[in-house]
Design an enzyme around this catalytic site. Structure first.
Site, short mmCIF file in Angstrom:
data_model
loop_
_atom_site.label_atom_id
_atom_site.label_comp_id
_atom_site.label_asym_id
_atom_site.label_seq_id
_atom_site.Cartn_x
_atom_site.Cartn_y
_atom_site.Cartn_z
N GLU A 1 -20.44 44.54 15.04
CA GLU A 1 -20.19 44.00 13.70
C GLU A 1 -21.01 42.72 13.48
O GLU A 1 -21.19 41.94 14.41
CB GLU A 1 -18.70 43.65 13.53
CG GLU A 1 -17.75 44.77 13.85
CD GLU A 1 -16.29 44.32 13.89
OE1 GLU A 1 -15.43 45.18 14.08
OE2 GLU A 1 -16.03 43.11 13.75
N ARG B 1 -7.37 29.41 10.31
CA ARG B 1 -7.24 29.55 11.77
C ARG B 1 -6.59 28.30 12.38
O ARG B 1 -5.78 28.40 13.30
CB ARG B 1 -8.62 29.77 12.40
CG ARG B 1 -8.55 29.95 13.90
CD ARG B 1 -9.93 30.05 14.53
NE ARG B 1 -9.81 30.23 15.96
CZ ARG B 1 -9.59 29.26 16.83
NH1 ARG B 1 -9.48 28.02 16.40
NH2 ARG B 1 -9.48 29.50 18.12
N CYS C 1 -24.03 -5.39 22.28
CA CYS C 1 -23.65 -6.72 22.79
C CYS C 1 -24.78 -7.45 23.51
O CYS C 1 -24.61 -8.59 23.95
CB CYS C 1 -22.45 -6.59 23.71
SG CYS C 1 -22.82 -5.71 25.25
N CYS D 1 -17.77 -5.31 25.03
CA CYS D 1 -18.75 -4.77 24.08
C CYS D 1 -18.01 -4.17 22.88
O CYS D 1 -17.15 -3.29 23.04
CB CYS D 1 -19.61 -3.69 24.75
SG CYS D 1 -20.73 -2.85 23.62
N TYR E 1 -11.69 42.30 9.37
CA TYR E 1 -12.16 43.10 10.49
C TYR E 1 -11.10 43.32 11.57
O TYR E 1 -11.37 43.97 12.58
CB TYR E 1 -13.38 42.44 11.14
CG TYR E 1 -13.21 40.96 11.40
CD1 TYR E 1 -12.43 40.49 12.44
CD2 TYR E 1 -13.84 40.03 10.57
CE1 TYR E 1 -12.27 39.14 12.67
CE2 TYR E 1 -13.69 38.67 10.79
CZ TYR E 1 -12.90 38.23 11.84
OH TYR E 1 -12.73 36.89 12.05
N LYS F 1 -21.53 38.95 12.66
CA LYS F 1 -20.65 37.78 12.75
C LYS F 1 -20.91 36.89 11.53
O LYS F 1 -21.92 36.19 11.47
CB LYS F 1 -20.91 37.01 14.05
CG LYS F 1 -19.92 35.88 14.29
CD LYS F 1 -20.15 35.24 15.65
CE LYS F 1 -19.14 34.14 15.91
NZ LYS F 1 -19.28 33.01 14.99
N CYS G 1 -23.72 0.28 29.62
CA CYS G 1 -23.32 -1.08 29.30
C CYS G 1 -22.02 -1.33 30.05
O CYS G 1 -21.04 -0.60 29.84
CB CYS G 1 -23.12 -1.25 27.80
SG CYS G 1 -22.35 -2.83 27.35
N ASP H 1 -20.87 33.94 8.97
CA ASP H 1 -20.79 32.49 9.14
C ASP H 1 -19.88 31.93 8.04
O ASP H 1 -20.33 31.50 6.98
CB ASP H 1 -22.18 31.88 9.04
CG ASP H 1 -22.20 30.43 9.50
OD1 ASP H 1 -21.19 29.99 10.09
OD2 ASP H 1 -23.22 29.74 9.29
N CYS I 1 -27.98 -3.73 26.00
CA CYS I 1 -27.08 -2.95 25.14
C CYS I 1 -27.42 -3.20 23.68
O CYS I 1 -27.58 -4.36 23.27
CB CYS I 1 -25.63 -3.33 25.42
SG CYS I 1 -24.45 -2.60 24.26
N LYS J 1 -25.08 35.46 20.17
CA LYS J 1 -25.71 34.45 19.31
C LYS J 1 -27.20 34.74 19.19
O LYS J 1 -27.86 35.01 20.20
CB LYS J 1 -25.50 33.05 19.90
CG LYS J 1 -24.05 32.60 19.91
CD LYS J 1 -23.58 32.28 18.51
CE LYS J 1 -22.21 31.64 18.51
NZ LYS J 1 -21.78 31.22 17.18
#
Length: 689
Positions: free
Chosen positions: A116, A139, A409, A429, A223, A118, A424, A120, A406, A312
Site C-alpha cells: 500500500e 493517533r 557564556c 551557562c 486501510y 504510505k 561547555c 503522508d 562557549c 522509506k
C-alpha cells in the site's frame, strides 16, 4: 404519517444517497459521475426539504458537514485498541530480512503480502455505533488521542452512516491533495504559509474552529479495521474490498496483493518511479502480511507489529548554498553545529537549516562557508549535509574554525577523552540551564503542559527562575510574571509590518501554568528521575530504577553494585548515578525539590487495586496473550505484573500457566497450548477487578 410525507421522506433519503455517492466518487475515487452544478442543485434541494420538514432531520445527512463548531480544546480519549507505529525499511536488504524473519516464525507456511502507498498525512481513528458516526480520534501517543469528531465530519468522503450491524472502528490517514495544499497556501488571508501538505493537514484537522477545517477540503483514506472478526473478514485485501463496498474511501487503485517478496520488490520499484504522479504526497510504501490468522503468531514489539513494515523512499538529494554555521549548546553542555542554508524545497518541506554533527564531521567532509553543498532528508529526520561540491568553489569560501569558547557564556570548551564532541562545563551557562529546564518540563519527564522553550527563556532572562525547581515557586511571583512584556510583529495585507507589545501572562494563562506545575508534584519518581537529566539515565532506565528502589532516597544511598542488579543499567550508568547523588549541588537540588512537595516515591498506579477472591488463582502465574482485547496489550501486561505479580511472555511453553485468548487469536499459540494442556482464559478477568 400520511402518504405525502412518506413520499417526502423517500425523496430526502434518495437525495442523501445520491449526494453521498457523489461525495465518494469525487473525493475518494476522484472520478465524479455528475457535474458540480448538478451536485449543488441536489444539495440545495435537500437543504430545502430538511428545512421544510425538520422532523426528517438526521445527523448523518450530507448537509451536516459544513462545520461551525468552535471548541475551546480537544478532549483526550483512550483508544480501545492501541494505535501502533511501523518499523522502517530503507533498502532491499531490510525488506528481505523482514521476509526471512516472517518465514522463520511461520515455519514456511504459505502467506502473501499487501503493498500500500504510505500516505503522508495524519493518522485517524473513526468509530461507528449502530452504523452511525460516533467519534473520531487522532493517533496522539498511540494510547490516548484527541477527539476531533466535529472536524472529521467536515470531510465529505467519510460516511456518516455505514450499513454494518456491529460497532465499527476504521483507521486511516487524513491528508491534503497537492492541488488543495497549493490552494490553501495561495490564500492571502493565511497568516503564514504551511511548510508542506502534511503540516497543513494537521493544522487544519486540529483547528478549534470546524468552519476553518471545512474550508480546507481535507481528504481521507482508510486501510485498517482493528476488529475484523466481528464482520467476518480474514485478510487485509478483503478489508480494503469491504470498505470499498461500504463507500469508505481507500487507496484501493494503488493497493496490490503480492504472492511473495519478489513481487513486493517489483511493486516497490513501480511505485517509486510513479511517486511524483500521485495526486497526494506519499512518503513510503507499507508492506503487510495479508492473512490475519498469522498476525498473533508473528507477534508485536511494544511499539510495532512484526507483520508489517514501512519502506522509506531513498533520500532525495538537493544542492544549495551554505551561508553560515551557528554554534549552539545543549542541556549537557554538548556543542552543536547548525548549517544555515539558502532555502530550498526538499521532500515537501522548505529547508533552511541542517545538522553538521560535530567539528570532526565538518573537517572530514571539507565543508566551508559559502560552499555549494548537497543535503538530504532520510527517514523524515533532520536534514543533513552530505558533502560540499568543491568544483563549484569560486574563491569566496571561508574555512570554519573550531570554536574555543562557549557561544553563550564564553567559557573555555573541553573535549572529553574518547569523545569527539566539545562541551561547555560551566554549570552556570545560561543556555545550558534553559535547555535543562526545558528537558525537565518535557513530556518524557515531568510533563508541564504549556511551558514552551520561549516562555522558559523569558522567565530565566527576567530572573524569575534559575533552574527547574524554581518553577515551583512561580505561584509566589504573580506580580513579576504579569509585568513581562512580549514583542511581536504583524503584517497587514500590504505587507507593512507593525510592532506590538503584549503581556506574557494574564489571569487565565497564569492560572493554567501554575496548575500544570502543581499537578506534576504527584508524578511517580521516574518522571523526576528522568527530568533531572543524569547522564545515560533515560526514560526506560529511570522506570527500572524506580521500580527497584521505590524511592529517590533509596537510590541516592545505593552502591554501584546494587544499581548494577537493575535491568537496563550498566557499569558506566551505575558510576555516573553514584557520582551524581554525591555531588553537593545535586543534593541541594534534591533538598529543595523535596521541600516544595515533589513526590520522591515510585507510584504503582495499580497499588490500590484489590483482587476478588475468584481471581486470586492468577497470582504469581506466567501468561501468554493472543488476539485482540478491549484494552491495549501493554495495559493488560502492566496489570498482570503489578496487580497479580505475574509474568507475561511472548511464546507458549511448559512454563506457561495460562493462555489468554482474545479476538482473532494466533493458531500456533492455541495449538501449542492445547498440546501442552495449558488452560485457556477467554474472558477478560481484569474487568472484574
Amino acid at each position: 404519517m400520511n402518504e405525502n410525507k412518506d413520499k417526502i421522506l423517500l425523496k430526502i433519503e434518495s437525495l442523501r444517497k445520491k449526494i453521498n455517492q457523489a461525495n465518494y466518487e469525487y473525493y475518494a475515487l476522484e472520478d465524479p459521475s455528475i457535474q458540480d452544478y448538478e451536485y449543488d442543485l441536489l444539495l440545495k434541494k435537500l437543504n430545502e426539504l430538511e428545512s421544510e420538514y425538520p422532523e426528517f432531520a438526521s445527523s448523518d445527512s450530507p448537509t451536516k458537514r459544513v462545520g461551525g463548531y468552535v471548541s475551546k480544546k480537544f478532549n483526550k480519549v483512550k483508544h480501545e485498541v492501541q494505535m501502533m507505529s511501523l518499523s522502517n525499511a530503507f533498502d532491499e536488504n531490510d525488506l528481505i530480512k523482514f521476509d526471512t524473519d516472517i518465514k522463520r516464525i511461520l515455519d514456511n507456511k504459505p502467506f502473501s503480502y499487501v503493498v500500500e502507498p504510505k500516505i503522508d498525512g495524519l493518522s485517524i481513528s473513526v468509530k461507528y455505533k449502530d452504523g452511525m458516526f460516533f467519534q473520531a480520534l487522532t493517533r496522539g501517543d498511540g494510547t490516548i488521542g484527541e477527539d476531533v469528531s466535529a472536524n472529521i465530519k467536515t470531510i465529505k468522503s467519510i460516511p456518516l452512516k455505514i450499513e454494518c450491524k456491529s460497532d465499527l472502528e476504521i483507521r486511516g490517514e487524513v491528508f491534503l491533495t497537492k492541488k488543495n495544499f497549493l490552494k490553501i497556501n495561495e490564500d492571502p488571508a493565511l497568516p503564514k504559509k504551511f511548510a508542506n501538505a502534511r503540516n497543513a493537514a494537521s493544522g487544519s484537522l486540529r483547528n478549534l474552529d470546524s468552519t476553518v477545517t471545512a474550508k480546507r477540503n481535507l481528504s481521507a483514506f482508510f486501510y485498517y479495521i482493528p476488529k475484523t472478526k466481528e464482520i467476518g473478514i480474514d485478510s487485509q485485501i478483503d478489508t480494503i474490498k469491504w470498505m470499498q463496498n461500504h463507500l469508505i474511501p481507500t487507496a484501493a487503485i494503488h493497493i496490490t496483493n503480492c504472492k511473495n517478496i519478489n513481487e513486493v520488490l517489483h511493486r516497490i520499484k513501480e511505485l517509486t518511479v510513479k511517486r511524483n504522479d500521485f495526486l497526494f504526497d506519499i512518503d513510503g510504501i507499507v508492506i503487510k502480511v495479508n492473512e490475519f490468522k498469522y498476525y498473533d503468531e508473528i507477534g508485536y514489539t511494544s511499539k510495532f507489529p512484526k507483520w508489517a513494515i514501512a519502506y522509506k523512499f531513498p533520500a532525495t538529494v538537493k544542492r544549495t548554498k551554505l551561508l553560515s554555521i551557528d554554534i549552539t549548546v545543549g542541556r549537557t553542555g554538548r556543542i552543536n553545529y547548525i548549517a544555515n542554508l539558502v532555502p530550498t524545497q526538499l521532500e515537501g518541506s522548505l529547508i533552511q537549516k541542517a545538522t553538521l554533527h560535530n567539528f570532526d564531521y565538518i573537517c572530514e567532509k571539507e565543508i566551508m562557508i559559502n560552499d555549494t553543498v548537497e543535503i538530504y532528508k532520510a527517514g523524515d529526520v533532520i536534514p543533513k549535509i552530505i558533502c560540499s561540491i568543491k568544483e563549484l568553489r569560486d574563491g569566496s569560501e571561508i574555512k570554519f574554525e573550531e570554536p574555543k569558547n562557549c557561544p553563550c557564556c564564553n567559557s573555555k570548551l573541553v573535549k572529553n577523552q574518547e569523545e569527539v564532541d566539545l562541551y561547555c562545563v560551566n554549570n552556570n551557562c545560561q543556555e545550558k540551564r534553559i535547555q535543562q529546564i526545558q528537558y525537565f518540563a518535557s513530556r518524557d519527564a515531568m510533563n508541564i503542559e504549556g511551558l514552551s522553550i520561549s516562555i522558559i527563556r523569558q522567565l530565566y532572562e527576567n530572573n524569575l527562575i534559575q533552574d527547574a525547581i524554581d518553577l515551583y515557586d512561580l505561584h509566589l511571583k504573580k506580580k513579576q510574571l504579569f509585568a513581562i512584556e512580549q514583542k511581536f510583529v504583524k503584517k497587514d495585507e500590504n505587507g507593512i509590518e507593525t510592532e506590538f507589545v503584549r503581556y506574557l501572562f494574564r489571569d487565565k494563562s497564569f492560572k493554567n501554568l501554575i496548575n500544570s506545575i502543581e499537578n506534576t508534584k504527584k508524578n511517580s519518581m521516574e518522571k523526576f528521575l528522568t527530568g533531572v537529566g543524569i547522564k545515560y539515565v533515560g526514560v526506560t532506565a529511570a522506570k527500572a530504577l524506580a521500580k527497584h528502589f521505590k524511592t529517590i532516597e533509596e537510590l541516592a544511598s545505593a552502591e554501584e553494585s546494587e544499581i548494577l542488579k537493575v535491568e537496563d543499567t550498566g557499569v558506566k550508568m551505575s558510576n555516573v548515578i553514584v557520582n551524581w547523588f554525591n555531588d553537593p549541588k545535586n543534593q541541594d537540588l534534591l533538598w529543595r525539590a523535596k521541600k516544595c512537595g515533589i513526590n520522591f516515591n515510585y507510584i504503582n498506579e495499580y497499588q490500590n487495586t484489590t483482587i476478588k477472591k475468584e481471581f486470586e488463582i492468577y497470582k504469581n502465574k506466567t501468561f501468554v496473550i493472543t488476539g485482540n482485547f478491549n484494552k491495549p496489550r501493554k495495559e493488560i501486561s502492566d496489570l498482570i505484573e503489578n496487580v497479580f505479580n505475574g509474568k507475561v511472555t511472548s511464546s507458549v511453553s511448559k512454563r506457561t500457566d495460562y493462555l489468554i485468548v482474545g479476538e482473532n487469536p494466533g493458531d500456533t499459540k492455541l495449538q501449542k497450548a492445547n498440546e501442552l494442556k495449558i488452560p485457556l482464559i477467554d474472558k477478560p478477568f481484569w474487568d472484574g477487578l
